[in-house]
Design an enzyme around this catalytic site. Structure first.
Site, PDB file in Angstrom:
ATOM      1  N   GLY A 157       0.771  -1.193  -0.233  1.00 18.81           N
ATOM      2  CA  GLY A 157      -0.040   0.200   0.124  1.00 18.81           C
ATOM      3  C   GLY A 157       0.980   1.131   0.194  1.00 18.81           C
ATOM      4  O   GLY A 157       0.670   2.032   0.900  1.00 18.81           O
ATOM      5  N   GLY A 158       1.812   1.265  -1.037  1.00 22.40           N
ATOM      6  CA  GLY A 158       2.626   2.360  -0.877  1.00 22.40           C
ATOM      7  C   GLY A 158       2.341   3.345  -2.300  1.00 22.40           C
ATOM      8  O   GLY A 158       1.552   3.110  -2.860  1.00 22.40           O
TER       9      GLY A 158
ATOM     10  N   ILE B  87       3.143   3.103  -5.695  1.00 28.27           N
ATOM     11  CA  ILE B  87       2.818   2.256  -6.600  1.00 28.27           C
ATOM     12  C   ILE B  87       1.549   1.576  -6.589  1.00 28.27           C
ATOM     13  O   ILE B  87       0.578   1.508  -7.375  1.00 28.27           O
ATOM     14  CB  ILE B  87       3.889   1.136  -7.289  1.00 28.27           C
TER      15      ILE B  87
ATOM     16  N   GLY C 125       8.235  -2.051  -3.118  1.00 25.27           N
ATOM     17  CA  GLY C 125       9.484  -1.186  -3.053  1.00 25.27           C
ATOM     18  C   GLY C 125      10.390  -1.499  -4.333  1.00 25.27           C
ATOM     19  O   GLY C 125       9.961  -2.340  -5.139  1.00 25.27           O
TER      20      GLY C 125
ATOM     21  N   ALA D  46      12.111  11.046  -9.262  1.00 28.41           N
ATOM     22  CA  ALA D  46      12.683  11.615 -10.455  1.00 28.41           C
ATOM     23  C   ALA D  46      13.218  13.077 -10.267  1.00 28.41           C
ATOM     24  O   ALA D  46      14.348  13.130 -10.889  1.00 28.41           O
ATOM     25  CB  ALA D  46      11.760  11.536 -11.594  1.00 28.41           C
TER      26      ALA D  46
ATOM     27  N   HIS E 277      -7.853  34.589  -6.209  1.00 23.86           N
ATOM     28  CA  HIS E 277      -9.044  33.855  -5.805  1.00 23.86           C
ATOM     29  C   HIS E 277      -9.935  33.655  -6.804  1.00 23.86           C
ATOM     30  O   HIS E 277     -10.226  34.494  -7.599  1.00 23.86           O
ATOM     31  CB  HIS E 277      -9.794  34.876  -4.693  1.00 23.86           C
TER      32      HIS E 277
END
Ligand code: FAD
Ligand code: NAD
Length: 477
Positions: free
Chosen positions: A189-190, A192, A278, A327, A451
């Site tokens: 659940g990172g 990617i 990872g 990157a 705004h």
């Protein structure tokens, strides 16, 4: 192999955002530069199988989701018909166009681009291994004064996931978008897992996420993650935390995942599995051991503030040179390495490296986080501005966002910025500038923001810090 050998001032190994930025800057600084890349097309992971294709698909996911949400605003669209091959072709065309642009820029900068695998023979020579089909006039080695290693990283694939089944994918395979699997398991659940899960869920997959730790995006402040968790609870089938995949088994009707821990069932069957646990640095297999460069315990090439390795002629930048594997961190380091080689006194001294998770809502942060402040025992003031009080957020029907500033007590110096909400990735750059310029909350509060825009939430968070936000009421102490 022909005898043409190259003698150059700078050779860069790898043409990702670290490598091509380094090569172009070295050339801009007047250095004779060669860029060697194992792949024919430049761009590396980021451009070819990372940042760019994933963001093209996330753009489509956003469109699909907004079309569905428009029902609440009185506009009804039909359910989308998804032509996967046209979508894939569009995504590939975006990638190819950018890759072509990088190749053209290499030519314009006078950088010699070689499609070969480089290998260090020693601290001054690289041997080149060419693909079978390359032409006759190919050099076999390069003698260099300086080398910049920018070989990047690869998906981690622990042994438990290494089953011989194409339905078990890494991020590269998931980005190829072969089909839209009815049931997709995302392991991790990172960044990617959540970005690609968002893509597949929008295209029609029922997505299950299995995460080893107690929360999504470990390391990120929980108040930033909460609005995302809430939305994912609706768009994903299930998110199993503190859960482990003990094994995968290929079968005729799918891939069975055996799960343990957490509240997940003991086994579940999926049509595809994405493993996103990872990435590992590409620091072996190209002769670094033939130089004096040192690779640390976690596989990263060790570098100093100038991005110089223990071998004074060799530099390393990007994913191979340490975290965060992003990157923009690679490109910044690239510029430093090129400038140092050109004799300039540059150092990597950025205090705010932004991070953006391009989910829906997006999460972005830079500088100090609350999690880090707590771990380091630092006292900080946290000023939050809820987007429910932002006119722009309500016109977009996205009131769940939040912008926060971490401010140093006493000086009011901005130490960190966190944003969760639609388009957070575009907002965080102001936080980076504020931190790098050593701005205090008053600088941000007194700068007129247009705004109605989401950028006003930064100004109002600064006003919260000063105790006089226009749109948030705070009882006087
Ligand atoms: P890479 O981009 O990995 O490039 C390395 C290059 O070196 C490759 O072309 C490789 O072929 C070449 N090479 C390797 N060994 C040799 C050799 N011996 N000889 C010659 N060439 C060699 N980061 C972000 O900041 N934003 C994002 O949105 C984002 N999204 C991502 C999405 C996905 C799915 C993935 C996987 C990553 C994403 N990243 C993102 C991370 C980003 O892709 C990396 O941080 C970035 O690509 C690192 O750049 P680099 O130059 O270090 O290496
Ligand atoms: P990650 O480190 O972001 O997330 C991996 C997740 O997998 C973690 O939450 C971890 O706890 C979990 N995990 C580890 N082992 C597990 C297991 N056996 N079972 C279940 N869960 C497990 O890694 P990633 O998502 O693979 O991405 C790699 C890197 O690529 C990122 O860290 C980031 O640097 C880069 N990236 C950046 C972006 C972006 O900038 N938007 C997008 C994609 C990737």
């Amino acid at each position: 192999m022909s005898g043409r050998n190259i003698d150059t001032e700078v050779v860069v190994i790898g043409a990702g955002p670290g490598g091509y930025a380094a090569a172009f800057h070295a050339a801009q600084l007047g250095l004779r530069t060669v860029l060697v890349n194992a792949e024919e097309r430049p761009g590396g992971v980021c451009l070819r199988r990372g940042c760019i294709p994933s963001k093209a698909l996330l753009h489509v996911a956003k469109l699909v989701n907004e079309a569905r949400e428009a029902r609440a605003w009185g506009i009804q669209f039909q359910e989308p018909k998804i032509d996967v091959s046209s979508l894939r072709a569009w995504k590939d065309a975006v990638v190819d166009r950018l890759s072509g642009g990088i190749a053209e820029l290499a030519g314009r900068h006078g950088v010699e681009y070689l499609t070969a695998r480089a290998r260090f023979r020693d601290s001054g020579t690289l041997d080149l291994e060419w693909p079978e089909a390359s032409g006759a006039d190919r050099p076999s080695s390069i003698a260099f004064a300086h080398a910049i290693v920018a070989t990047g990283s690869s998906p981690a694939m622990p042994a438990v996931f290494r089953v011989d089944d194409p339905r078990v994918m890494d991020s590269t395979a998931a980005l190829e978008l072969q089909d839209v699997p009815p049931r997709l398991l995302v392991v991790g659940g990172g960044y990617i897992g959540l970005e690609m899960g968002t893509v597949y869920a929008a295209l029609g997959s029922r997505v299950t996420v299995v995460e080893l730790t107690g929360g999504l995006l470990p390391g990120c402040d929980r108040d930033l993650v909460r609005p995302l968790e809430k939305r994912l609870a609706k768009t994903f089938d299930a998110v199993w935390l503190e859960t482990k995949v003990d094994g995968l088994e290929s079968g005729k009707d799918g891939v069975t995942a055996f799960l343990s821990g957490g509240k997940a069932p003991a086994s579940m069957v999926f049509d595809r599995v994405l493993v996103a646990v990872g990435r590992v640095p590409n620091s072996t297999g190209f002769g670094l051991e033939n130089t004096r460069a040192v690779v640390g315990d976690r596989g990263f090439v060790e570098v100093d503030a100038q991005r110089r390795t223990a071998d004074e002629r060799i530099f390393a930048v990007g994913d191979v040179a340490g975290e965060p594997m992003l990157a923009h961190k690679a490109s910044r380091e690239a510029k430093i390495a090129a400038e140092v080689i050109a004799g300039q006194p540059s150092e990597f001294d950025s205090v705010a490296i932004p991070a953006v998770v391009f989910t829906d809502p997006e999460i972005a942060w830079c500088g100090l986080t609350e999690t880090q402040a707590k771990a380091q025992g630092l006292e900080v003031e946290v000023a939050r501005f809820p987007w429910a009080a932002s006119g722009r957020a309500l016109t977009l029907d996205r009131p769940e966002g939040m912008t926060k500033l971490l401010v140093e007590p006493g000086t009011e110096r901005v130490l960190g910025v966190g944003v969760v909400g639609s388009g957070a990735g575009e907002l965080i750059a102001e936080g980076v500038l504020a931190i790098e310029m050593a701005a205090v909350a008053r600088d941000v509060a007194d700068s007129i923001h247009p705004h109605p825009t989401l950028s006003e939430t930064l100004m109002e968070a600064a006003e919260v810090a000063l105790g006089h936000s226009t749109h948030v009421f705070r009882q006087k102490r």
